[in-house]
Design a protein around this motif. Sequence first.
Motif, PDB file in Angstrom:
ATOM      1  N   LEU A   1       0.996  -1.238   0.626  1.00 47.79           N
ATOM      2  CA  LEU A   1       0.109  -0.363  -0.053  1.00 47.79           C
ATOM      3  C   LEU A   1       0.688   1.409  -0.163  1.00 47.79           C
ATOM      4  CD1 LEU A   1      -2.383  -1.386   2.931  1.00 47.79           C
ATOM      5  CD2 LEU A   1      -3.215  -1.703   0.537  1.00 47.79           C
ATOM      6  N   ARG A   2       0.564   2.136  -0.205  1.00 50.23           N
ATOM      7  CA  ARG A   2       1.338   3.790  -0.205  1.00 50.23           C
ATOM      8  C   ARG A   2       2.464   3.869  -0.964  1.00 50.23           C
ATOM      9  NH1 ARG A   2      -1.298   2.781   4.606  1.00 50.23           N
ATOM     10  NH2 ARG A   2       0.027   2.615   5.994  1.00 50.23           N
ATOM     11  N   LEU A   3       2.290   3.367  -2.391  1.00 52.13           N
ATOM     12  CA  LEU A   3       4.044   3.452  -2.661  1.00 52.13           C
ATOM     13  C   LEU A   3       3.926   4.854  -2.844  1.00 52.13           C
ATOM     14  CD1 LEU A   3       6.356   2.616  -3.919  1.00 52.13           C
ATOM     15  CD2 LEU A   3       4.855   2.516  -6.324  1.00 52.13           C
ATOM     16  N   ALA A   4       4.542   5.720  -2.911  1.00 54.94           N
ATOM     17  CA  ALA A   4       5.610   7.006  -2.675  1.00 54.94           C
ATOM     18  C   ALA A   4       6.886   6.755  -3.646  1.00 54.94           C
ATOM     19  CB  ALA A   4       5.219   7.625  -1.832  1.00 54.94           C
TER      20      ALA A   4
ATOM     21  N   GLY B   1      18.005  12.802  -5.050  1.00 52.44           N
ATOM     22  CA  GLY B   1      19.415  13.421  -5.999  1.00 52.44           C
ATOM     23  C   GLY B   1      20.355  12.838  -6.739  1.00 52.44           C
ATOM     24  N   GLY B   2      21.412  13.340  -7.525  1.00 57.72           N
ATOM     25  CA  GLY B   2      22.027  12.338  -7.941  1.00 57.72           C
ATOM     26  C   GLY B   2      21.945  11.269  -8.875  1.00 57.72           C
ATOM     27  N   GLY B   3      20.771  11.309  -9.717  1.00 60.88           N
ATOM     28  CA  GLY B   3      20.684  10.092 -10.151  1.00 60.88           C
ATOM     29  C   GLY B   3      19.610   8.932  -9.981  1.00 60.88           C
ATOM     30  N   SER B   4      19.132   9.387  -8.158  1.00 57.13           N
ATOM     31  CA  SER B   4      18.221   8.482  -7.423  1.00 57.13           C
ATOM     32  C   SER B   4      17.340   8.874  -6.205  1.00 57.13           C
ATOM     33  CB  SER B   4      19.163   7.828  -5.995  1.00 57.13           C
ATOM     34  OG  SER B   4      21.015   7.187  -6.884  1.00 57.13           O
ATOM     35  N   ALA B   5      15.879   8.087  -6.347  1.00 56.89           N
ATOM     36  CA  ALA B   5      15.068   8.032  -6.099  1.00 56.89           C
ATOM     37  C   ALA B   5      14.481   7.046  -4.319  1.00 56.89           C
ATOM     38  CB  ALA B   5      14.170   7.832  -7.324  1.00 56.89           C
ATOM     39  N   THR B   6      14.216   7.641  -4.024  1.00 53.76           N
ATOM     40  CA  THR B   6      13.731   6.948  -2.364  1.00 53.76           C
ATOM     41  C   THR B   6      12.274   6.251  -3.171  1.00 53.76           C
ATOM     42  OG1 THR B   6      15.376   7.959  -1.598  1.00 53.76           O
ATOM     43  CG2 THR B   6      13.446   7.354  -0.367  1.00 53.76           C
ATOM     44  N   VAL B   7      11.664   4.922  -2.388  1.00 52.42           N
ATOM     45  CA  VAL B   7      11.118   4.523  -2.701  1.00 52.42           C
ATOM     46  C   VAL B   7      10.222   3.810  -1.606  1.00 52.42           C
ATOM     47  CG1 VAL B   7       9.634   2.988  -4.625  1.00 52.42           C
ATOM     48  CG2 VAL B   7      11.631   4.235  -5.417  1.00 52.42           C
TER      49      VAL B   7
ATOM     50  N   SER C   1       8.364   5.395 -13.391  1.00 54.22           N
ATOM     51  CA  SER C   1       7.536   5.695 -12.763  1.00 54.22           C
ATOM     52  C   SER C   1       7.861   4.388 -11.939  1.00 54.22           C
ATOM     53  CB  SER C   1       6.304   5.089 -13.757  1.00 54.22           C
ATOM     54  OG  SER C   1       6.257   6.058 -14.026  1.00 54.22           O
ATOM     55  N   TYR C   2       7.302   3.705 -10.953  1.00 51.80           N
ATOM     56  CA  TYR C   2       7.267   2.605 -10.244  1.00 51.80           C
ATOM     57  C   TYR C   2       5.554   1.764  -9.931  1.00 51.80           C
ATOM     58  CZ  TYR C   2      12.614   4.310  -8.770  1.00 51.80           C
ATOM     59  OH  TYR C   2      13.653   4.709  -9.232  1.00 51.80           O
ATOM     60  N   ALA C   3       6.013   0.836  -9.676  1.00 56.66           N
ATOM     61  CA  ALA C   3       4.778  -0.474  -9.362  1.00 56.66           C
ATOM     62  C   ALA C   3       5.182  -1.449  -8.551  1.00 56.66           C
ATOM     63  CB  ALA C   3       4.800  -0.931 -10.890  1.00 56.66           C
ATOM     64  N   VAL C   4       4.958  -2.183  -7.451  1.00 53.47           N
ATOM     65  CA  VAL C   4       4.273  -2.592  -6.601  1.00 53.47           C
ATOM     66  C   VAL C   4       3.661  -3.159  -6.348  1.00 53.47           C
ATOM     67  CG1 VAL C   4       3.594  -1.665  -4.521  1.00 53.47           C
ATOM     68  CG2 VAL C   4       6.067  -2.639  -3.934  1.00 53.47           C
TER      69      VAL C   4
ATOM     70  N   GLY D   1      -2.446   3.312  -5.478  1.00 51.23           N
ATOM     71  CA  GLY D   1      -1.864   3.359  -4.370  1.00 51.23           C
ATOM     72  C   GLY D   1      -0.822   2.830  -4.782  1.00 51.23           C
ATOM     73  N   THR D   2      -1.115   2.429  -6.059  1.00 50.76           N
ATOM     74  CA  THR D   2       0.308   1.106  -5.668  1.00 50.76           C
ATOM     75  C   THR D   2       1.516   1.585  -7.479  1.00 50.76           C
ATOM     76  OG1 THR D   2      -0.841  -0.990  -7.491  1.00 50.76           O
ATOM     77  CG2 THR D   2      -1.059  -0.763  -5.217  1.00 50.76           C
ATOM     78  N   THR D   3       1.746   2.632  -7.414  1.00 50.27           N
ATOM     79  CA  THR D   3       2.145   2.740  -8.686  1.00 50.27           C
ATOM     80  C   THR D   3       2.431   4.941  -7.651  1.00 50.27           C
ATOM     81  OG1 THR D   3      -0.311   3.910 -10.260  1.00 50.27           O
ATOM     82  CG2 THR D   3       1.289   1.652 -10.242  1.00 50.27           C
ATOM     83  N   ALA D   4       3.837   4.599  -8.757  1.00 49.71           N
ATOM     84  CA  ALA D   4       4.590   6.235  -8.181  1.00 49.71           C
ATOM     85  C   ALA D   4       5.178   7.142  -8.867  1.00 49.71           C
ATOM     86  CB  ALA D   4       4.893   6.389  -6.723  1.00 49.71           C
ATOM     87  N   THR D   5       5.261   8.142  -9.232  1.00 48.57           N
ATOM     88  CA  THR D   5       5.588   8.933 -10.654  1.00 48.57           C
ATOM     89  C   THR D   5       7.078   9.533 -10.088  1.00 48.57           C
ATOM     90  OG1 THR D   5       4.482   8.372 -12.514  1.00 48.57           O
ATOM     91  CG2 THR D   5       5.720   9.999 -13.049  1.00 48.57           C
ATOM     92  N   VAL D   6       7.800   9.801 -10.173  1.00 51.75           N
ATOM     93  CA  VAL D   6       8.907  10.720  -9.938  1.00 51.75           C
ATOM     94  C   VAL D   6       9.960  10.932 -11.068  1.00 51.75           C
ATOM     95  CG1 VAL D   6      10.623   8.728  -9.683  1.00 51.75           C
ATOM     96  CG2 VAL D   6      10.578  11.038  -7.979  1.00 51.75           C
TER      97      VAL D   6
END
Length: 130
Positions: free
Chosen positions: A22-25, A30-36, A89-92, A122-127
């Motif tokens: 639930l609640r994927l964010a 920074g530096g080419g990284s993402a916190t998921v 984009s991420y999906a979990v 709530g199981t996908t997120a885009t950054v």
Amino acid sequence: VAARAYTLEGWLTRARYYHPPLRLAAADAGGGSATVSWALGPDRFDRRRVVLRRAAGAVAPATATAGTDVVVGALATAVVDAPGVGQHSYAVFMAYNETWSEEDSAATASAADERFSAQELGTTATVTVT
């Protein structure tokens, strides 16, 4: 003296339901990284591992086998991913294995026996990663 009567009703179905995380964010680290990050769904005896998938652009992978696999710990709730600069984009999903038990090791559990949760709200997120 008190008495109480209860009536229990249940709906039974042959279809199985696999709870998704639930609640994927996702946030730019920074530096080419993402916190998921995400929250685990309800515990089940056959809940085995989290499957995090990534795709370039604004459309998240629709299935647990689409896109690029992001390696996460078995029941982790967050990861730092380095997809590079751009929009991702991420999906979990959650992987379940009804034939797997606590005594089995990851090496003996068959991937063919895994079942995956569906993609739900709530199981996908885009950054946008910088």
